[in-house]
Design a protein around this motif. Sequence first.
Motif, mmCIF file in Angstrom:
data_model
loop_
_atom_site.group_PDB
_atom_site.id
_atom_site.type_symbol
_atom_site.label_atom_id
_atom_site.label_comp_id
_atom_site.label_asym_id
_atom_site.label_seq_id
_atom_site.Cartn_x
_atom_site.Cartn_y
_atom_site.Cartn_z
ATOM 1 N N ARG A 20 0.831 -1.208 0.000
ATOM 2 C CA ARG A 20 0.000 0.000 0.000
ATOM 3 C C ARG A 20 0.861 1.250 0.000
ATOM 4 N NH1 ARG A 20 -5.200 0.483 3.634
ATOM 5 N NH2 ARG A 20 -6.142 -0.406 1.782
ATOM 6 N N TYR A 31 -18.112 -0.183 -5.462
ATOM 7 C CA TYR A 31 -16.655 -0.112 -5.599
ATOM 8 C C TYR A 31 -16.262 0.437 -6.969
ATOM 9 C CZ TYR A 31 -16.464 -2.849 -1.336
ATOM 10 O OH TYR A 31 -16.599 -3.287 -0.041
ATOM 11 N N VAL A 61 -9.867 7.092 -2.080
ATOM 12 C CA VAL A 61 -9.607 7.448 -0.684
ATOM 13 C C VAL A 61 -10.897 7.359 0.122
ATOM 14 C CG1 VAL A 61 -8.929 9.331 0.866
ATOM 15 C CG2 VAL A 61 -7.573 8.848 -1.172
ATOM 16 N N ALA A 62 -11.966 7.942 -0.399
ATOM 17 C CA ALA A 62 -13.249 7.895 0.315
ATOM 18 C C ALA A 62 -13.763 6.465 0.435
ATOM 19 C CB ALA A 62 -14.281 8.768 -0.408
ATOM 20 N N SER A 116 -12.129 3.567 0.221
ATOM 21 C CA SER A 116 -11.300 2.680 1.037
ATOM 22 C C SER A 116 -11.427 2.988 2.524
ATOM 23 C CB SER A 116 -9.837 2.747 0.600
ATOM 24 O OG SER A 116 -9.297 4.030 0.844
ATOM 25 N N HIS A 117 -12.042 4.124 2.840
ATOM 26 C CA HIS A 117 -12.303 4.461 4.241
ATOM 27 C C HIS A 117 -13.783 4.331 4.605
ATOM 28 C CE1 HIS A 117 -8.247 6.071 3.881
ATOM 29 N NE2 HIS A 117 -8.174 5.817 5.172
ATOM 30 N N GLY A 118 -14.518 3.614 3.745
ATOM 31 C CA GLY A 118 -15.904 3.284 4.081
ATOM 32 C C GLY A 118 -16.963 4.247 3.624
ATOM 33 N N TRP A 119 -16.618 5.288 2.903
ATOM 34 C CA TRP A 119 -17.616 6.238 2.426
ATOM 35 C C TRP A 119 -17.987 5.878 0.997
ATOM 36 C CZ3 TRP A 119 -17.333 11.113 -0.633
ATOM 37 C CH2 TRP A 119 -18.508 11.829 -0.541
#
Length: 159
Positions: free
Chosen positions: A8, A86, A149-150, A152-155
């Motif tokens: 990552r 996704y 980014v959003a 992968s952070h659950g948004w």
Amino acid sequence: MDEFVFARVLHVLGVVFWIGGVAMVTTVLLPTVAKMKSIEERVEFFELLESRFARQARLTTLLVGVSGFYMVHILDAWSRFTELQYWWMHAMVLVWGVFTLMLFVLEPWVLHQWFASRARNKPVQTFALIQRLHWFLLSISLITIAGAVAGSHGWFLLR
């Protein structure tokens, strides 16, 4: 899982160098080239800097592709490509594919010669076209990064 974290880190650093370079070319290099008086100077300067950046971009897109594939494989996240929420994963592969095609196939085999010829005959139109293409590529890249980014952070925009 240490290998995953390392992958990552490499992935993010690769994206920073790659898309950061695209941003620099789009927002700094091309506008500077457009202000040069001599057509020959424009072409020579652009080709010199773009060729140096192309080497960096090839290396970083390769790094991003390998690290991305590795992360999807380790997480066994292939099923995410079947889920609309996704969308950003599809976008990452699409953006990566477009740049990989441009950098490894089109630029060295087609675009380099096309640019040299067209820039001599229609320099203003050629640089304007290149500027528009770079803005398009930068825009889809930034949308993809924001979504990744959003997401992968659950948004998720879509559920």
